[in-house]
Design a protein around this motif. Sequence first.
Motif, PDB file in Angstrom:
ATOM      1  N   UNK A 225      41.736 -61.925 -19.946  1.00 12.37           N
ATOM      2  CA  UNK A 225      43.209 -61.969 -20.007  1.00 12.37           C
ATOM      3  C   UNK A 225      43.694 -63.379 -20.336  1.00 12.37           C
ATOM      4  N   UNK A 226      43.029 -64.365 -19.785  1.00 13.11           N
ATOM      5  CA  UNK A 226      43.420 -65.764 -20.019  1.00 13.11           C
ATOM      6  C   UNK A 226      43.223 -66.142 -21.484  1.00 13.11           C
ATOM      7  N   UNK A 227      42.066 -65.776 -22.039  1.00 13.37           N
ATOM      8  CA  UNK A 227      41.759 -66.137 -23.434  1.00 13.37           C
ATOM      9  C   UNK A 227      42.626 -65.341 -24.409  1.00 13.37           C
ATOM     10  N   UNK A 228      42.801 -64.044 -24.122  1.00 16.33           N
ATOM     11  CA  UNK A 228      43.567 -63.196 -25.060  1.00 16.33           C
ATOM     12  C   UNK A 228      45.078 -63.210 -24.778  1.00 16.33           C
ATOM     13  N   UNK A 229      45.463 -63.933 -23.727  1.00 22.06           N
ATOM     14  CA  UNK A 229      46.874 -64.033 -23.302  1.00 22.06           C
ATOM     15  C   UNK A 229      47.503 -62.642 -23.198  1.00 22.06           C
ATOM     16  N   UNK A 230      46.914 -61.842 -22.344  1.00 24.51           N
ATOM     17  CA  UNK A 230      47.425 -60.472 -22.163  1.00 24.51           C
ATOM     18  C   UNK A 230      47.304 -60.067 -20.698  1.00 24.51           C
ATOM     19  N   UNK A 231      47.685 -58.841 -20.396  1.00 29.21           N
ATOM     20  CA  UNK A 231      47.602 -58.308 -19.043  1.00 29.21           C
ATOM     21  C   UNK A 231      46.394 -57.357 -18.940  1.00 29.21           C
ATOM     22  N   UNK A 232      45.865 -57.143 -17.721  1.00 28.38           N
ATOM     23  CA  UNK A 232      44.740 -56.196 -17.590  1.00 28.38           C
ATOM     24  C   UNK A 232      45.043 -54.819 -18.187  1.00 28.38           C
ATOM     25  N   UNK A 233      46.300 -54.388 -18.057  1.00 28.46           N
ATOM     26  CA  UNK A 233      46.675 -53.071 -18.603  1.00 28.46           C
ATOM     27  C   UNK A 233      46.578 -53.012 -20.125  1.00 28.46           C
ATOM     28  N   UNK A 234      46.611 -54.184 -20.783  1.00 29.24           N
ATOM     29  CA  UNK A 234      46.457 -54.195 -22.248  1.00 29.24           C
ATOM     30  C   UNK A 234      44.994 -53.942 -22.635  1.00 29.24           C
ATOM     31  N   UNK A 235      44.111 -54.241 -21.701  1.00 32.04           N
ATOM     32  CA  UNK A 235      42.669 -54.119 -21.987  1.00 32.04           C
ATOM     33  C   UNK A 235      42.116 -52.770 -21.519  1.00 32.04           C
ATOM     34  N   UNK A 236      42.590 -52.350 -20.346  1.00 32.33           N
ATOM     35  CA  UNK A 236      42.079 -51.095 -19.775  1.00 32.33           C
ATOM     36  C   UNK A 236      43.145 -50.003 -19.847  1.00 32.33           C
ATOM     37  N   UNK A 237      42.685 -48.797 -20.173  1.00 35.42           N
ATOM     38  CA  UNK A 237      43.622 -47.679 -20.308  1.00 35.42           C
ATOM     39  C   UNK A 237      42.977 -46.436 -19.701  1.00 35.42           C
ATOM     40  N   UNK A 238      43.765 -45.632 -19.001  1.00 38.37           N
ATOM     41  CA  UNK A 238      43.244 -44.388 -18.418  1.00 38.37           C
ATOM     42  C   UNK A 238      43.649 -43.212 -19.310  1.00 38.37           C
ATOM     43  N   UNK A 239      42.660 -42.472 -19.785  1.00 37.91           N
ATOM     44  CA  UNK A 239      42.934 -41.275 -20.593  1.00 37.91           C
ATOM     45  C   UNK A 239      42.290 -40.095 -19.900  1.00 37.91           C
ATOM     46  N   UNK A 240      43.095 -39.094 -19.535  1.00 33.20           N
ATOM     47  CA  UNK A 240      42.555 -37.921 -18.818  1.00 33.20           C
ATOM     48  C   UNK A 240      41.602 -37.149 -19.725  1.00 33.20           C
ATOM     49  N   UNK A 241      40.452 -36.788 -19.186  1.00 36.16           N
ATOM     50  CA  UNK A 241      39.467 -36.066 -20.006  1.00 36.16           C
ATOM     51  C   UNK A 241      39.832 -34.593 -20.160  1.00 36.16           C
TER      52      UNK A 241
END
Lengths: 68, 169
Positions: free
Chosen positions: A52-68
Amino acid sequence: MPIIVNVDVMLATRKMRSNELAERIGMTTANLSILKTGKAKAIRFSTLEAICEVLECQPADILEYVKE
Amino acid sequence: MRKLNVLKACIDLAFYLSCLTVLAFVLFIPFAILGQMDGIPIKMQGRELIIDNWQGKVVLVFAAVSALFFVYGIYLLRKTIGFFIKKDLFSAEVIRNFNVIGICVVTSTLLMVIPTFLYNAFYRTKMGFKLEVGFDSPLLVISLGLFFMVLSEVFKIAKNLKEENDLTL
Protein backbone atom coordinates in the motif's frame (compact mmCIF):
# COMPACT_ATOMS: atom_id res chain seq x y z
CA MET A 1 -10.60 -18.77 -3.57
CA PRO A 2 -13.12 -15.94 -3.33
CA ILE A 3 -10.46 -13.35 -2.43
CA ILE A 4 -9.06 -11.74 -5.59
CA VAL A 5 -5.70 -10.00 -5.50
CA ASN A 6 -5.63 -6.96 -7.77
CA VAL A 7 -1.93 -6.14 -7.50
CA ASP A 8 -1.45 -6.45 -11.27
CA VAL A 9 -4.30 -3.94 -11.88
CA MET A 10 -2.72 -1.49 -9.45
CA LEU A 11 0.69 -2.01 -11.05
CA ALA A 12 -0.77 -1.28 -14.49
CA THR A 13 -2.49 1.91 -13.29
CA ARG A 14 0.75 3.05 -11.62
CA LYS A 15 2.78 1.99 -14.68
CA MET A 16 5.11 0.06 -12.44
CA ARG A 17 6.83 -3.24 -13.20
CA SER A 18 6.50 -6.28 -10.93
CA ASN A 19 10.21 -6.56 -10.25
CA GLU A 20 10.38 -2.90 -9.20
CA LEU A 21 7.55 -3.44 -6.69
CA ALA A 22 9.18 -6.65 -5.46
CA GLU A 23 12.46 -4.84 -4.94
CA ARG A 24 10.86 -1.87 -3.12
CA ILE A 25 8.83 -4.02 -0.71
CA GLY A 26 11.69 -6.46 -0.14
CA MET A 27 9.98 -9.51 -1.60
CA THR A 28 11.26 -11.97 -4.19
CA THR A 29 9.67 -11.82 -7.66
CA ALA A 30 8.69 -15.48 -7.22
CA ASN A 31 6.68 -14.63 -4.08
CA LEU A 32 5.11 -11.62 -5.76
CA SER A 33 4.10 -13.88 -8.62
CA ILE A 34 2.45 -16.27 -6.09
CA LEU A 35 0.52 -13.30 -4.71
CA LYS A 36 -0.51 -12.04 -8.16
CA THR A 37 -1.69 -15.43 -9.37
CA GLY A 38 -3.86 -15.96 -6.28
CA LYS A 39 -1.88 -18.99 -5.05
CA ALA A 40 -1.03 -17.32 -1.71
CA LYS A 41 -2.84 -18.69 1.34
CA ALA A 42 -2.33 -15.62 3.53
CA ILE A 43 -0.76 -12.16 3.52
CA ARG A 44 0.97 -10.50 6.48
CA PHE A 45 -0.15 -7.01 7.53
CA SER A 46 3.47 -5.87 7.12
CA THR A 47 3.48 -7.04 3.46
CA LEU A 48 0.12 -5.41 2.82
CA GLU A 49 1.37 -2.20 4.45
CA ALA A 50 4.50 -2.20 2.28
CA ILE A 51 2.49 -2.76 -0.92
CA CYS A 52 0.00 0.00 0.00
CA GLU A 53 2.86 2.37 0.82
CA VAL A 54 4.67 1.79 -2.49
CA LEU A 55 1.52 1.79 -4.65
CA GLU A 56 -0.07 4.64 -2.65
CA CYS A 57 -3.37 2.84 -2.28
CA GLN A 58 -5.66 1.24 0.30
CA PRO A 59 -5.83 -2.50 1.16
CA ALA A 60 -9.28 -2.60 -0.44
CA ASP A 61 -7.71 -1.56 -3.76
CA ILE A 62 -5.54 -4.67 -3.65
CA LEU A 63 -7.90 -7.24 -2.16
CA GLU A 64 -11.43 -7.90 -3.37
CA TYR A 65 -14.08 -10.41 -2.25
CA VAL A 66 -16.01 -12.12 -5.05
CA LYS A 67 -18.69 -14.64 -4.06
CA GLU A 68 -18.11 -18.00 -5.73
CA MET B 1 21.49 -34.31 13.91
CA ARG B 2 24.15 -36.70 15.25
CA LYS B 3 21.38 -38.79 16.78
CA LEU B 4 19.86 -39.23 13.33
CA ASN B 5 23.11 -40.71 12.01
CA VAL B 6 23.32 -43.10 14.99
CA LEU B 7 19.68 -44.07 14.35
CA LYS B 8 20.45 -44.65 10.65
CA ALA B 9 23.41 -46.87 11.60
CA CYS B 10 21.25 -48.88 14.05
CA ILE B 11 18.40 -49.31 11.56
CA ASP B 12 20.85 -50.27 8.79
CA LEU B 13 22.36 -52.94 11.03
CA ALA B 14 18.91 -54.20 12.07
CA PHE B 15 17.85 -54.29 8.41
CA TYR B 16 20.87 -56.29 7.23
CA LEU B 17 20.54 -58.75 10.14
CA SER B 18 16.80 -59.10 9.38
CA CYS B 19 17.62 -59.80 5.74
CA LEU B 20 19.91 -62.61 6.89
CA THR B 21 17.07 -63.98 9.06
CA VAL B 22 14.65 -63.89 6.11
CA LEU B 23 17.22 -65.68 3.96
CA ALA B 24 17.52 -68.32 6.67
CA PHE B 25 13.70 -68.65 6.66
CA VAL B 26 13.64 -69.18 2.91
CA LEU B 27 16.25 -71.93 3.21
CA PHE B 28 14.72 -73.48 6.34
CA ILE B 29 10.98 -73.55 5.51
CA PRO B 30 11.15 -76.24 2.77
CA PHE B 31 12.93 -78.58 5.23
CA ALA B 32 10.34 -77.85 7.92
CA ILE B 33 7.43 -78.41 5.51
CA LEU B 34 8.93 -81.66 4.24
CA GLY B 35 8.97 -82.86 7.84
CA GLN B 36 12.70 -83.04 8.43
CA MET B 37 12.48 -80.88 11.56
CA ASP B 38 9.48 -82.51 13.27
CA GLY B 39 9.45 -82.23 17.03
CA ILE B 40 12.33 -79.80 17.23
CA PRO B 41 11.34 -76.66 19.18
CA ILE B 42 11.88 -73.51 17.13
CA LYS B 43 11.78 -69.97 18.47
CA MET B 44 10.50 -67.47 15.92
CA GLN B 45 9.71 -63.81 16.56
CA GLY B 46 9.98 -64.50 20.29
CA ARG B 47 7.42 -67.38 20.27
CA GLU B 48 8.29 -71.04 20.69
CA LEU B 49 6.85 -73.49 18.15
CA ILE B 50 7.05 -77.26 18.03
CA ILE B 51 6.30 -78.45 14.51
CA ASP B 52 5.05 -82.02 14.54
CA ASN B 53 1.86 -81.75 12.42
CA TRP B 54 0.57 -79.86 9.37
CA GLN B 55 -1.07 -77.19 11.55
CA GLY B 56 2.33 -76.38 13.00
CA LYS B 57 3.68 -76.00 9.48
CA VAL B 58 0.88 -73.57 8.64
CA VAL B 59 1.82 -71.55 11.73
CA LEU B 60 5.42 -71.60 10.54
CA VAL B 61 4.40 -70.22 7.13
CA PHE B 62 2.41 -67.47 8.90
CA ALA B 63 5.49 -66.70 10.99
CA ALA B 64 7.60 -66.42 7.82
CA VAL B 65 5.07 -64.05 6.19
CA SER B 66 4.99 -62.06 9.44
CA ALA B 67 8.79 -61.77 9.32
CA LEU B 68 8.61 -60.53 5.70
CA PHE B 69 6.14 -57.80 6.73
CA PHE B 70 8.41 -56.80 9.59
CA VAL B 71 11.50 -56.61 7.38
CA TYR B 72 9.59 -54.51 4.84
CA GLY B 73 8.64 -52.19 7.71
CA ILE B 74 12.31 -51.85 8.70
CA TYR B 75 13.21 -51.22 5.03
CA LEU B 76 10.67 -48.37 4.85
CA LEU B 77 11.90 -46.94 8.16
CA ARG B 78 15.44 -46.95 6.75
CA LYS B 79 14.20 -45.18 3.62
CA THR B 80 12.29 -42.61 5.70
CA ILE B 81 15.38 -41.85 7.80
CA GLY B 82 17.20 -41.30 4.50
CA PHE B 83 14.62 -38.59 3.68
CA PHE B 84 15.17 -37.03 7.12
CA ILE B 85 18.93 -36.90 6.52
CA LYS B 86 18.23 -35.06 3.24
CA LYS B 87 16.05 -32.62 5.30
CA ASP B 88 13.01 -33.74 3.33
CA LEU B 89 10.75 -33.96 6.38
CA PHE B 90 7.20 -33.38 5.19
CA SER B 91 7.03 -35.06 1.80
CA ALA B 92 4.11 -37.19 0.66
CA GLU B 93 6.40 -40.24 0.60
CA VAL B 94 7.38 -39.82 4.28
CA ILE B 95 3.67 -39.66 5.22
CA ARG B 96 2.90 -42.75 3.12
CA ASN B 97 5.93 -44.61 4.53
CA PHE B 98 4.91 -43.99 8.15
CA ASN B 99 1.42 -45.29 7.44
CA VAL B 100 2.73 -48.41 5.64
CA ILE B 101 5.28 -49.04 8.44
CA GLY B 102 2.41 -48.96 10.96
CA ILE B 103 0.33 -51.36 8.84
CA CYS B 104 3.35 -53.69 8.44
CA VAL B 105 4.11 -53.76 12.18
CA VAL B 106 0.47 -54.42 13.15
CA THR B 107 -0.02 -57.05 10.40
CA SER B 108 3.25 -58.75 11.28
CA THR B 109 2.34 -58.97 14.96
CA LEU B 110 -1.19 -60.24 14.27
CA LEU B 111 0.10 -62.81 11.75
CA MET B 112 2.44 -64.13 14.42
CA VAL B 113 0.28 -63.90 17.53
CA ILE B 114 -3.13 -65.15 16.30
CA PRO B 115 -1.98 -68.40 14.57
CA THR B 116 0.42 -69.22 17.44
CA PHE B 117 -2.31 -68.60 20.01
CA LEU B 118 -4.85 -70.75 18.11
CA TYR B 119 -2.30 -73.50 17.50
CA ASN B 120 -1.29 -73.60 21.16
CA ALA B 121 -4.94 -73.48 22.24
CA PHE B 122 -6.30 -76.23 19.97
CA TYR B 123 -3.39 -78.51 19.19
CA ARG B 124 -1.07 -78.20 22.13
CA THR B 125 -3.85 -77.52 24.69
CA LYS B 126 -1.64 -74.86 26.14
CA MET B 127 -3.57 -71.70 26.85
CA GLY B 128 -2.87 -68.73 29.03
CA PHE B 129 -1.69 -65.22 29.28
CA LYS B 130 1.88 -64.24 29.85
CA LEU B 131 2.68 -60.92 31.45
CA GLU B 132 5.56 -59.34 29.60
CA VAL B 133 7.38 -56.07 29.79
CA GLY B 134 9.40 -54.90 26.78
CA PHE B 135 9.16 -55.33 23.03
CA ASP B 136 8.24 -59.04 23.33
CA SER B 137 4.76 -57.93 24.35
CA PRO B 138 2.45 -58.07 21.27
CA LEU B 139 0.23 -55.37 22.74
CA LEU B 140 3.16 -52.98 22.90
CA VAL B 141 4.29 -53.80 19.35
CA ILE B 142 0.73 -53.27 18.03
CA SER B 143 0.67 -49.96 19.90
CA LEU B 144 3.96 -49.04 18.23
CA GLY B 145 2.44 -49.83 14.82
CA LEU B 146 -0.60 -47.69 15.61
CA PHE B 147 1.74 -44.94 16.79
CA PHE B 148 3.40 -44.94 13.34
CA MET B 149 -0.04 -44.59 11.72
CA VAL B 150 -0.86 -41.66 14.05
CA LEU B 151 2.56 -40.17 13.25
CA SER B 152 1.61 -40.36 9.57
CA GLU B 153 -1.56 -38.34 10.29
CA VAL B 154 0.46 -35.83 12.35
CA PHE B 155 2.93 -35.43 9.48
CA LYS B 156 0.02 -34.91 7.07
CA ILE B 157 -1.25 -32.04 9.26
CA ALA B 158 2.30 -30.67 9.57
CA LYS B 159 2.72 -30.80 5.77
CA ASN B 160 -0.45 -28.74 5.29
CA LEU B 161 0.68 -26.22 7.91
CA LYS B 162 4.10 -25.96 6.28
CA GLU B 163 2.53 -25.39 2.86
CA GLU B 164 0.31 -22.70 4.36
CA ASN B 165 3.32 -21.09 6.03
CA ASP B 166 5.30 -21.19 2.78
CA LEU B 167 2.42 -19.52 0.96
CA THR B 168 2.06 -16.75 3.55
CA LEU B 169 3.63 -13.66 2.09
